[in-house]
Each structure stands twice: as structure tokens, then as C-alpha cells.
Scaffold this motif. Sequence first.
Motif, PDB file in Angstrom:
ATOM      1  N   GLU A  41      -7.192  -2.043  -4.311  1.00  0.00           N
ATOM      2  CA  GLU A  41      -6.079  -1.350  -3.662  1.00  0.00           C
ATOM      3  C   GLU A  41      -6.577  -0.574  -2.442  1.00  0.00           C
ATOM      4  O   GLU A  41      -5.922  -0.518  -1.416  1.00  0.00           O
ATOM      5  N   VAL A  42      -7.760  -0.010  -2.632  1.00  0.00           N
ATOM      6  CA  VAL A  42      -8.354   0.803  -1.576  1.00  0.00           C
ATOM      7  C   VAL A  42      -8.569  -0.010  -0.303  1.00  0.00           C
ATOM      8  O   VAL A  42      -8.416   0.490   0.803  1.00  0.00           O
ATOM      9  N   ILE A  43      -8.901  -1.287  -0.456  1.00  0.00           N
ATOM     10  CA  ILE A  43      -9.093  -2.097   0.749  1.00  0.00           C
ATOM     11  C   ILE A  43      -7.800  -2.822   1.122  1.00  0.00           C
ATOM     12  O   ILE A  43      -7.789  -3.715   1.958  1.00  0.00           O
ATOM     13  N   MET A  57     -13.305   7.318  -5.030  1.00  0.00           N
ATOM     14  CA  MET A  57     -12.513   6.605  -4.024  1.00  0.00           C
ATOM     15  C   MET A  57     -13.355   6.322  -2.786  1.00  0.00           C
ATOM     16  O   MET A  57     -13.324   5.228  -2.229  1.00  0.00           O
ATOM     17  N   PHE A  99      -8.257  -0.617  -8.652  1.00  0.00           N
ATOM     18  CA  PHE A  99      -8.370   0.496  -7.711  1.00  0.00           C
ATOM     19  C   PHE A  99      -9.246   0.144  -6.503  1.00  0.00           C
ATOM     20  O   PHE A  99      -8.879   0.390  -5.356  1.00  0.00           O
ATOM     21  N   ALA A 100     -10.389  -0.471  -6.785  1.00  0.00           N
ATOM     22  CA  ALA A 100     -11.318  -0.821  -5.709  1.00  0.00           C
ATOM     23  C   ALA A 100     -10.689  -1.828  -4.746  1.00  0.00           C
ATOM     24  O   ALA A 100     -11.065  -1.891  -3.576  1.00  0.00           O
ATOM     25  N   THR A 122       0.834  -1.201   0.000  1.00  0.00           N
ATOM     26  CA  THR A 122       0.000   0.000   0.000  1.00  0.00           C
ATOM     27  C   THR A 122       0.868   1.250   0.000  1.00  0.00           C
ATOM     28  O   THR A 122       0.592   2.209  -0.722  1.00  0.00           O
ATOM     29  N   ARG A 144       2.082   1.740  -3.330  1.00  0.00           N
ATOM     30  CA  ARG A 144       0.994   2.250  -4.164  1.00  0.00           C
ATOM     31  C   ARG A 144       0.831   3.760  -3.993  1.00  0.00           C
ATOM     32  O   ARG A 144       0.702   4.490  -4.962  1.00  0.00           O
ATOM     33  N   PHE A 180      -6.382   6.899   3.552  1.00  0.00           N
ATOM     34  CA  PHE A 180      -5.934   6.292   2.304  1.00  0.00           C
ATOM     35  C   PHE A 180      -5.968   7.312   1.171  1.00  0.00           C
ATOM     36  O   PHE A 180      -5.043   7.395   0.368  1.00  0.00           O
ATOM     37  N   VAL A 220     -15.965   3.486  -3.342  1.00  0.00           N
ATOM     38  CA  VAL A 220     -15.516   2.103  -3.310  1.00  0.00           C
ATOM     39  C   VAL A 220     -14.927   1.737  -1.945  1.00  0.00           C
ATOM     40  O   VAL A 220     -14.384   0.658  -1.777  1.00  0.00           O
ATOM     41  N   GLY A 221     -15.064   2.645  -0.989  1.00  0.00           N
ATOM     42  CA  GLY A 221     -14.729   2.273   0.380  1.00  0.00           C
ATOM     43  C   GLY A 221     -13.347   2.667   0.848  1.00  0.00           C
ATOM     44  O   GLY A 221     -12.792   2.056   1.753  1.00  0.00           O
ATOM     45  N   ALA A 222     -12.764   3.720   0.232  1.00  0.00           N
ATOM     46  CA  ALA A 222     -11.451   4.185   0.687  1.00  0.00           C
ATOM     47  C   ALA A 222     -11.611   5.003   1.957  1.00  0.00           C
ATOM     48  O   ALA A 222     -12.529   5.805   2.066  1.00  0.00           O
ATOM     49  N   THR A 223     -10.719   4.802   2.905  1.00  0.00           N
ATOM     50  CA  THR A 223     -10.742   5.641   4.109  1.00  0.00           C
ATOM     51  C   THR A 223     -10.111   6.980   3.775  1.00  0.00           C
ATOM     52  O   THR A 223      -9.368   7.100   2.807  1.00  0.00           O
ATOM     53  N   ARG A 247     -15.805  -3.292 -11.421  1.00  0.00           N
ATOM     54  CA  ARG A 247     -15.288  -2.615 -10.238  1.00  0.00           C
ATOM     55  C   ARG A 247     -16.215  -2.822  -9.042  1.00  0.00           C
ATOM     56  O   ARG A 247     -15.762  -3.014  -7.913  1.00  0.00           O
TER      57      ARG A 247
END
Lengths: 305, 228
Positions: free
Chosen positions: B105-107, A214, B102-103, A5, A8, A223, A217-220, B150
Motif C-alpha cells: 500500500e505504501v508504494i 512505515m 501494508f508494504a 490510495t 486507504r 503518505f 518499508v519505503g513510505a514517503t 513483508r
Amino acid sequence: MNFSTLLRHLREGFKNVFRNGWMSVASVMSIIVSLFILGVFMLLVLNVNSMANQVDSQVEISTFLELNVDENLRSVIGEEISAMPEVSEIRIVPKDVGLKEFRDRLGENADNVLGGFDVDNNPLPDTIEVKVIEPETVNFVAQKIEELNEKHAEKPIMKVNYGKETVDVLFKFTKLVRNIGFIFVGGLGLMSMFLISNTIRVTILARRREIGIMKLVGATNTFIRWPFFIEGALIGLIGSIITVAVLFFGYSQLMSTIGQDVFMQMLNLIPLSEIWPLMGTLLIGLGVLVGILGSTLSIRKSLKV
Amino acid sequence: MIEMQDVWKTYANGTHALQGVSVKIDRNEFVYIVGPSGAGKSTFMKLMYREEVPTKGQISINGFNIGKLKPRKIPYVRRNIGVVFQDFRLLPKMTAFENVAFAMEVIEAPKRHIKKRVMEVLDLVGLRSKANREPSQLSGGEQQRIAIARAIVNNPSVIIADEPTGNLDPETSWGIMQLLDEINFRGTTIVMATHNRDIVNTMRKRVIAIERGQIVRDQMRGEYGYEF
């Protein structure tokens, strides 16, 4: 956060700088412009400061003794002066030495002016040269030395000289330059931060959509912030490195130009090697900090999706 | 699995978007949400993925009351909900692969895992061969397939689709519907708002009609029921 991460975030931060093309260039430019002005002022202030210090350290009190003062009394007075807490060092200049130094200073003209004077026929008094720790205290110390006369029946001190007017004016001037310089440096620092945060805010406005996705799709928030954080730091780093390079190239050019000019040599600029560590670290640190602050401040609003 | 109890939503401007909606959607259902524009469909959808919070009432997904969720926890709830929009909402400067990855990576999924799984879902939506294209190089239908990929890549239990065929021609729309049907068949609950009469009347599913902020009809294997 795991390692991939972190990679990334780094990758995204770098990519964003290139993806945002002209906006990144604009941000870097605004960092360069503000840091450059800041840097020029810093150089100016540092140099004025160092010149002022040189002048300060050259300030000394010449204590002329009466012609009839003998060696014993001379050294007693010398000891009394060095016992003052404000005094850093004294040098006793007997009149023979004084004459010799005077001759040396005059050089070729010495015989015209001092013709006929020698060790046996010496018009100069013995002198005690006094240096003080804090230049601001010369006034006070000079007075204290004059008062030594009261202690001795011989009234051995003829005159105490420290170029009163010159010294006072000089102190006022250097103080003024320093203060104005510091105010300028502070103001410019704030201004550059404002400029950069504004530039980055514009890029972020354009990316609200991206941030919205972002979040969807559940990004904090943490993040989401990271790549922006890295992007800001990178922009700050690029901008400040360019600025530092330009500044130091310019300064070294200035130094070598001045080095060739006899009159300008009196300016006595601080050598590059002495400024470089402080200035370089400070400007790069400031650039990175301002970049990070700018990007994280301007992202805050967009995170409330 | 999705349950609303007497949900009211009044916006700051005074609009009463929802007025006492109660509904229960079971695991693995496929539900169409229909109704005139401005009747409250979008609000209904937004409440489910926590874009909006109810003014009154409760919404729970998998037993979590998402109306009372702390902001810090919202991301974790969203990871269990895939969302698909009429306008696709892909990131323009990323390839199809990157958009889907991306979806994950976010988790903070492991990288090896991401690559494998992304190719898997791109296969499922039939776009494996176009993984390296950017959205601008794909047709509308293909973009929507990427958006669906996604949405499902993290194996959510629910897909919320807000007019997923709204921008697509009829033929492409059918392709998308077949894909959603397939995903539903594999065990994902689907809630889809739509204006598409043909689709609702042909691919028969549960239909919930919303008018003036209230549920006016709820039928298994229902019909669209409106002229437009």
C-alpha cells in the motif's frame, strides 16, 4: 495519489480513531470542552453585541423647539438637521402629536397626569427627533444642533436632549464587554489548539514505532501524514458537532425558558436561526482545523526517523 | 551490487563504529556478518538501509550512492531493500495479511495486485492459513515469517536481516534459515548479521567478520570462528 490510495488513507484515518480508543475519546473531549467554552463566550459576546447595537440604535437626540416657532421655521430647522452628514433620519413631532404619544405611553395613568391638557391647552413644545448613523457621534451632533440657534434671529431651539451621562456610560460599558469578549475568544481558541495538539502528540508518541516501520518499508512522509491528517480532521469534526449540538440545544432551552418570563423577555436574545449558520460553521470549521493542525504539528517530529 | 569504499562512521558521542570498511557484495550472494557485540555489525547493517549515513566514504546499492541521497528520495531506495529484524517489528493491531499488504500500500500498488501478491508470499512463507491472525496470536517463528513476507513482497533486490533468529529457538531458527535460503535461491541478495554459530557453520556461505569497526576476515564458505 491514486483513488485506492485515497481510500486507504480515509480507511486508515477512520480506523485509527477507533484503534486509539481512549486517546481518541480524550482528544474529542478536549475539543468539546474548549469549543464549548469558546461557544458559550461567543454566544455571550454576540448577544451583548446585539443588545449594545439595539441600545445604540435607540439613542436619539430630542430637539425641543421654542413654543413660538411656527410651522415654516420648524420645517426649515428640520431640513438643516437632516442635511448634516452624521444624521440618518429625523422625525418632526408637532406638539399635538407629542401630547397624543405621551398619553399613549402613560396608558391608564394618562388622565391623572395630563388631566386638563388638550389640543388647545398643550404644555409640550414641538419636537424634532434625530437619529444618527454612528451612535458615537450623538455628542457632536447635539452640539451642532444647538449651534443652529446662531443662524436664526428667533433663537428657535429651546433645548437639545440626548441623555448625556446615560449614553456615555453605556458606550463605555458595551465597548468594554466587546473587547473582553474578543480577547477571551482569541485566548480560548489558542488554548484549545494547544490542548488538542498535546493530546494527539501523546497518541503519536505511542505510534512512533508504527511510523518507523512505515518509513522502513519505503513510505514517503506525505503518505505517512495523510491518515493522521484525516484522523485529526475526524476527531475535530466529531468533537465540534457534539459541541454545536449541545450548545444549540442549551441555547434553545434557554430561549424558551426566557420566553415564558416577562421580565427576562427584555433581554431580547438573538434568535437561534440567526446565530446558527455563523456559529455552526465557525465552530465546526475551527474544530476540524484545530484537529488537523494538532495532528500534523505533532507528527512532524516523529517523521525524522 | 552493494559496494562500500573506505566507509567510516563516527557517532556524535565519539564512538568510532566503523573505521575504513571496504567491501563488495555481488548480486545473489548470501553473506553472514559476524563478530563480537559492539564491533560495528549493526552500524554496518544500518548504513545499508540508510538508517545511518557514513561520516566518510561511499556506499552504493545498484549503482546509487545512498550516502549522498536527498531525504526526499530515501523512501524510493528503501523500496528496493527488504529489512528483517530480531524483534520482527510487525504492527500489533493489524492482521498478518494487513502487515504484509501494508508494504505494498505504501508504494501505492493497485488493490487487486496487492491481494494476489500478498497471498502469494504468505504461501511462500507457509502462513496462508493464518493470514487473518494478529501478531499476538502467532508464535515467534511465525511472526518472523510474516516479517520476511513483508520484506520480500515488493521484490527487493536485497534483504538486510539483522539477527533474524536472535529471538527464536534453534528449531524455529532453522525454519527461518531455510526460508531465507529459498528466497536467496530465487535471486535475492541476502546480508544477514548473526550470532548463531551452528547456523553459520552448517549452512555454509560467505562470512565477513567485523571487529573494532574493521573487516578482519572475509571468506567464501567460511566458518563462524568465535566461541559464542
